[in-house]
Design an enzyme around this catalytic site. Structure first.
Site: not given
Length: 338
Positions: A117, A200, A203
Site C-alpha cells: 500500500k 482472489k 472486498k
C-alpha cells in the site's frame, strides 16, 4: 468451551455490508468446525477496520452488528465459543504498545500489506496505524495465549511476526506467551473473483466479481451469469487454461458439498449457459437461507449486544490476566488501591 482444549483465535474486519462467499468458504466454515475441538475466541476486529479509509461512525457500528449476525448465521454458537468486539477488550491495545517497543522498524516495514500500500500510495498517504497493524494483530493473538491461528496463506507472514515477538519477549522476560502455530486448512475452497478469475475474491475488488452473501438473489444470479469464462464451450476443470470455468466449478462444488470432479462430470457436454444457470441456482439456494437468518438476528439488536457482552466478559478475563503478567515482567508499577 473447555480450558483443557487447545485455544484458537481469529478475527474478521467489519469493513463491508456483507461477507462474501470466499470469506465463508475460506474462513467461517472452518471457524464453525473448530468451535467443538478448540477453546475458540472469534472477534470482530473493529480496531483494524479504521487503519485504511475508516467508514463513518454509524456505518462502522452497523457493519459491526451485521458482522456478528453473519457469524451467528454461519453457525457460530456463543455457548460453544466466545464472540466479541476487539474494541470491547482494552487489553489488545495495552499489549500492542509493549510489543511495538520490541518490534524493529525494519521488521514492521517488511510486512507485505504495508509495503504494497505504501508503494502504491506513497508513505505520506499511509497511517501509522497501518504500519503497526501487524503488531496489533500479534497482540490479538498473544493476549489469549492461542495455540493455533486459522489464517489464509496471505496472513502467514503476520503469524510469523507474532511467533518472533512471542519468542523475543519470552527470551527477554521469561516464559510468558504461548508461541502460536498458523492453522491453514488444506482443504478449504479458494474462490476467485468472477471478473478477474486469477485474483482472489476480495472486498477490495469491484462488486461485479464478488458474491456477497447478503446480495439479492437476482443480483447473485446475474453476477454468475456474467462471469468471465473463455471462448470454448467445454465445462472442464483446468485452472491454468480455463480459470473462469474452473472457479465456477469450485463454487458449485463448495456450496453443494460435492467433489469438483463430480460436478464436472454432471455438466459434460452441457455448455456454459446451462452450467452458469445451475451454479446461479445453487448459490442462491445456499445464500438465501443465510440472508434470512441474518435478517432475523438483526431484528433483535439487543440480543446481538448480549452476545457481544458475554463474549467480551470472557475475553477480558483471559486478556487482563495476560496484560497483568506482561506489565509486571516489564516493570510497570501495579496500580495502587484506595
Amino acid at each position: 468451551m473447555s480450558p483443557d482444549q487447545p485455544r484458537v483465535l481469529s478475527g474478521i474486519q467489519p469493513t463491508s455490508d456483507s461477507f462474501h462467499l470466499g470469506n465463508y468458504l475460506g474462513a467461517l466454515k472452518q471457524w464453525v468446525a473448530m468451535q467443538d475441538r478448540y477453546d475458540a475466541f472469534y472477534c470482530i476486529v473493529d480496531l483494524h477496520a479504521i487503519t485504511v479509509d475508516p467508514p463513518p461512525p454509524d456505518q462502522l457500528r452497523e457493519r459491526s452488528r451485521s458482522s456478528v449476525a453473519q457469524l451467528l448465521a454461519a453457525g457460530l454458537d456463543p455457548q460453544r465459543c466466545s464472540v466479541f468486539a476487539q474494541s470491547h477488550v482494552p487489553g489488545h491495545t495495552q499489549l500492542s504498545w509493549v510489543l511495538e517497543c520490541i518490534t524493529g522498524y525494519g521488521e514492521a516495514g517488511r510486512m507485505t500489506q504495508f509495503k504494497d500500500k505504501s508503494q502504491r500510495s506513497g508513505t505520506d498517504a499511509i497511517t501509522v496505524g497501518l504500519f503497526t497493524y501487524p503488531v496489533l494483530m500479534a497482540a490479538d493473538i498473544l493476549i489469549y495465549q492461542a495455540d493455533a491461528v486459522p489464517v489464509g496463506e496471505d496472513q502467514r507472514q503476520h503469524v510469523e511476526l507474532t511467533r518472533n515477538l512471542a519468542q523475543r519477549f519470552n527470551s527477554r522476560y521469561g516464559p510468558t506467551f504461548t508461541v502460536p502455530e498458523p492453522f491453514i486448512p488444506a482443504q478449504s475452497a479458494k474462490i476467485y473473483d468472477l471478473q478477474e478469475p486469477t485474483a482472489k475474491m476480495s472486498k477490495s475488488l469491484p462488486d461485479a466479481g464478488t458474491l456477497s452473501l447478503l446480495d439479492d438473489p437476482a443480483v447473485l444470479a446475474r453476477k454468475i451469469k456474467r462471469a468471465v469464462t473463455d471462448t470454448e464451450t467445454e465445462v472442464r476443470y483446468d485452472p491454468q487454461r480455463k480459470p473462469g470455468i474452473s472457479n465456477l466449478l469450485v463454487i458449485m462444488a463448495a456450496v453443494t458439498d460435492r467433489a469438483v470432479a463430480d460436478v464436472e462430470a454432471d455438466f459434460s457436454g452441457a455448455g456454459y449457459g446451462a452450467f452458469k444457470g445451475a451454479v446461479a441456482d445453487a448459490v442462491v439456494a445456499f445464500a438465501e437461507p443465510f440472508g434470512k437468518r441474518v435478517a432475523d438476528l438483526l431484528a433483535d439488536p439487543a440480543e446481538i449486544d448480549r452476545v457481544l457482552a458475554a463474549g467480551a466478559a470472557r475475553a477480558r478475563a483471559v486478556a487482563d490476566a495476560t496484560v497483568a503478567d506482561v506489565y509486571a515482567k516489564v516493570g510497570f508499577l501495579p496500580p495502587a488501591t484506595a
